[in-house]
Design a protein around this motif. Structure first.
Motif, mmCIF file in Angstrom:
data_model
loop_
_atom_site.group_PDB
_atom_site.id
_atom_site.type_symbol
_atom_site.label_atom_id
_atom_site.label_comp_id
_atom_site.label_asym_id
_atom_site.label_seq_id
_atom_site.Cartn_x
_atom_site.Cartn_y
_atom_site.Cartn_z
ATOM 1 N N ALA A 31 -29.476 23.339 22.753
ATOM 2 C CA ALA A 31 -30.770 24.018 22.656
ATOM 3 C C ALA A 31 -31.767 23.365 23.596
ATOM 4 N N THR A 84 -38.462 31.518 22.298
ATOM 5 C CA THR A 84 -38.461 30.514 21.233
ATOM 6 C C THR A 84 -37.453 30.873 20.149
ATOM 7 N N VAL A 85 -37.319 32.168 19.856
ATOM 8 C CA VAL A 85 -36.326 32.593 18.858
ATOM 9 C C VAL A 85 -34.923 32.225 19.346
ATOM 10 N N LEU A 86 -34.678 32.443 20.641
ATOM 11 C CA LEU A 86 -33.384 32.076 21.230
ATOM 12 C C LEU A 86 -33.105 30.580 21.039
ATOM 13 N N VAL A 130 -34.400 28.568 18.771
ATOM 14 C CA VAL A 130 -34.175 28.261 17.359
ATOM 15 C C VAL A 130 -32.770 28.678 16.940
ATOM 16 N N SER A 131 -32.310 29.854 17.410
ATOM 17 C CA SER A 131 -30.976 30.290 16.994
ATOM 18 C C SER A 131 -29.884 29.432 17.611
ATOM 19 N N THR A 132 -30.098 28.988 18.837
ATOM 20 C CA THR A 132 -29.135 28.077 19.457
ATOM 21 C C THR A 132 -29.029 26.793 18.620
ATOM 22 N N GLU A 133 -30.196 26.310 18.214
ATOM 23 C CA GLU A 133 -30.231 25.086 17.402
ATOM 24 C C GLU A 133 -29.407 25.269 16.132
ATOM 25 N N TRP A 134 -29.596 26.423 15.446
ATOM 26 C CA TRP A 134 -28.909 26.676 14.196
ATOM 27 C C TRP A 134 -27.424 26.843 14.409
ATOM 28 N N TYR A 135 -27.071 27.550 15.474
ATOM 29 C CA TYR A 135 -25.671 27.844 15.781
ATOM 30 C C TYR A 135 -24.899 26.530 15.925
ATOM 31 N N HIS A 155 -25.887 23.563 15.027
ATOM 32 C CA HIS A 155 -26.129 22.688 13.889
ATOM 33 C C HIS A 155 -25.084 22.928 12.822
#
Lengths: 245, 252
Positions: B40, B240-242, B244-249, B251
């Motif tokens: 991310a 920013t949504v991208l 955040v989703s990368t971070e979650w993916y 994680h």
């Protein structure tokens, strides 16, 4: 000037006294009246209290004795002075003290906006003053990037935009070149307001004022008699026969 | 002379409403600051690089500013890899390099570079005064905004005063050395700058009083609305949504 009109005092100082804390009084028992339409010069050595006098008139420094009347109104509290500052425009010695906004138009409109004018009114009066001073194209210039002479003229604009009835000009020539000087003299001649000018420059005062006072020992002394005498002087093209006004 | 070289330009970014740019920069940097996954963070650095490119800024000048920040970041690289506890990455003689430390230093490097680049391209592409007015119309407290604008206005005057003092010291033969005389001179200079600044502040305030200042500031500027602004904010949010989703993916 029409001699038949009764004097209409704009500023009346009656036996005023001012001393900086812990020092001898700078202004002692000073009395002075400026009538409407009068253009007065104030000549005095450094440190004789000229700037103090101006600051006292607009209530920036509280007097310890005497009375101040502006346009017939007694100055008793800060409220009176707040009112008086809109009538008496003080031009500071250092233009950097006066100009604090990022752009010229912001600074010129600052006074009118404080006086409760709407944005449109403030803009229109500011633009009128700027064009009167030949500064129309300066509207969006950045104040700190102006030259010394430009700063001085813009500071004058910030005062004129409040449409004061009397101007107090503190050393307006300080650091100005000949061209700006001439420009300023022209502006003062065409202005419709009474004013007091503090200056060391007797030629400038003779050009722009009708009466010259001296500040001595904390009192003003009138010096109305013009003494004719000659000086050696020098300037470019001096060898060509010419006349001085 | 202090200058604002990035504020001059006519890129797509320069033309977007300053308030939208400030909001986007704020949102983006808060999100980047809380990211942990390297993927991310790498994406964020790429986004920021793209922003700098879009703003059409002078690459060298941007690089110089980043170098300044990375000087501080280098300090982390000197300390973190050797002091964090946990899995050992490798040992080199008496030094032990820990995995967690390297990871943390890398995160800090990417985060700070991404945020600084975003601010350079979004916020330093407007002049200080525009920034001040934009902050005010974003409803920041008056006092803060004017502290900001006045600081900016007078920092130049104070700089000039500093130069004046410095010149007068120099023409009288002063040259810096390690001596009491030198330290004393510096102390006098600094003291004099403070004294002059205070006296200046006093005179400026008086001049403001003379023009009817009563504690309230009024503004002349206003910012025209444009469809581009909405589009810009939308893109910023998508980015920013991208992130955040990368971070979650990664994680999960």
């Amino acid at each position: 000037m029409d001699n038949t009109t009764p004097p209409d005092p704009v500023i009346e100082l009656d036996h005023i006294r001012y001393a900086y804390p812990g020092e001898d009084p700078v202004l002692r028992d000073l009395s002075f009246t400026l009538n409407r339409g009068e253009r007065t010069g104030l000549l005095a050595p450094n440190g004789s209290g000229k700037t103090t006098l101006f600051h006292v008139i607009v209530g920036l420094l509280p007097i310890s004795g005497g009375t101040i009347r502006i346009l017939g109104r007694n100055m008793e509290s800060e409220k009176d002075f707040v009112w008086a500052r809109k009538k008496a425009g003080l031009l500071f010695q250092d233009a950097d003290d006066q100009l604090f906004s990022p752009t010229v138009i912001d600074d010129v409109a600052f006074g009118p906006l404080n006086m409760g004018k709407t944005r449109e009114e403030a803009l229109s009066v500011s633009r009128r003053v700027l064009s009167f001073l030949g500064l129309s194209e300066f509207e969006n210039r950045i104040t700190f990037k102006l030259s010394g002479g430009e700063k001085k003229l813009v500071s004058l604009a910030t005062i004129l935009s409040m449409e004061p009835e009397v101007l107090l000009l503190d050393e307006p020539l300080n650091g100005l070149d000949q061209a700006t000087r001439t420009r300023l003299t022209g502006v003062l001649e065409s202005i419709d307001a009474s004013y007091i000018i503090i200056s060391h420059d007797i030629d400038f005062l003779l050009d722009c004022t009708d009466t010259i006072y001296c500040l001595r020992d904390g009192k003003t002394e009138k010096d109305t008699t013009v003494h004719v005498h000659s000086h050696d002087h020098a300037h470019m093209m001096g060898h060509i026969p010419h006349q001085h006004k | 002379m202090l200058s604002e070289p990035f504020s001059i330009g006519n890129s797509v970014i320069h033309r977007i409403d300053p308030r939208h740019r400030i909001l986007a920069a704020f949102l983006y940097s808060v999100v980047v600051a809380v990211l942990y996954q390297l993927q991310a963070l790498a994406l964020a650095t790429a986004f920021s690089g793209l922003l700098v490119k879009t703003a059409g800024l002078d690459g060298k000048a941007v690089f110089r500013r980043l170098a300044l920040v990375n000087g501080f970041v280098a300090l982390f690289w000197l300390i973190l890899p050797f002091t964090a506890k946990g899995d050992i990455l490798f040992e080199a003689g008496p030094l032990t390099v820990y995995e967690a430390g390297v990871l943390m230093a890398l995160q800090i490097t990417l985060k700070s570079n991404a945020i600084i680049m975003a601010f350079i391209s979004l916020v330093s592409t407007m002049s200080f005064s525009t920034l001040g007015y934009a902050l005010r119309s974003l409803k920041l407290p008056h006092k803060l905004v004017f502290l900001f604008i006045l600081t900016y206005r007078y920092i130049f005057v104070i700089e000039q005063e500093y130069r004046k003092i410095w010149r007068s010291v120099k023409v009288r033969g002063f040259s810096p050395a390690t001596s009491i005389h030198c330290y004393k001179t510096y102390a006098y200079m600094i003291g004099m700058i403070f004294v002059r600044a205070a006296a200046r502040a006093d005179r400026v305030y008086r001049a403001m009083l003379c023009r009817g200042f009563n504690g309230r500031f009024h503004s002349l500027s206003d910012f025209p609305a444009s469809g581009k602004n909405g589009l810009f904010l939308f893109i910023a949010i998508v980015c920013t949504v991208l992130l955040v989703s990368t971070e979650w993916y990664f994680h999960g």
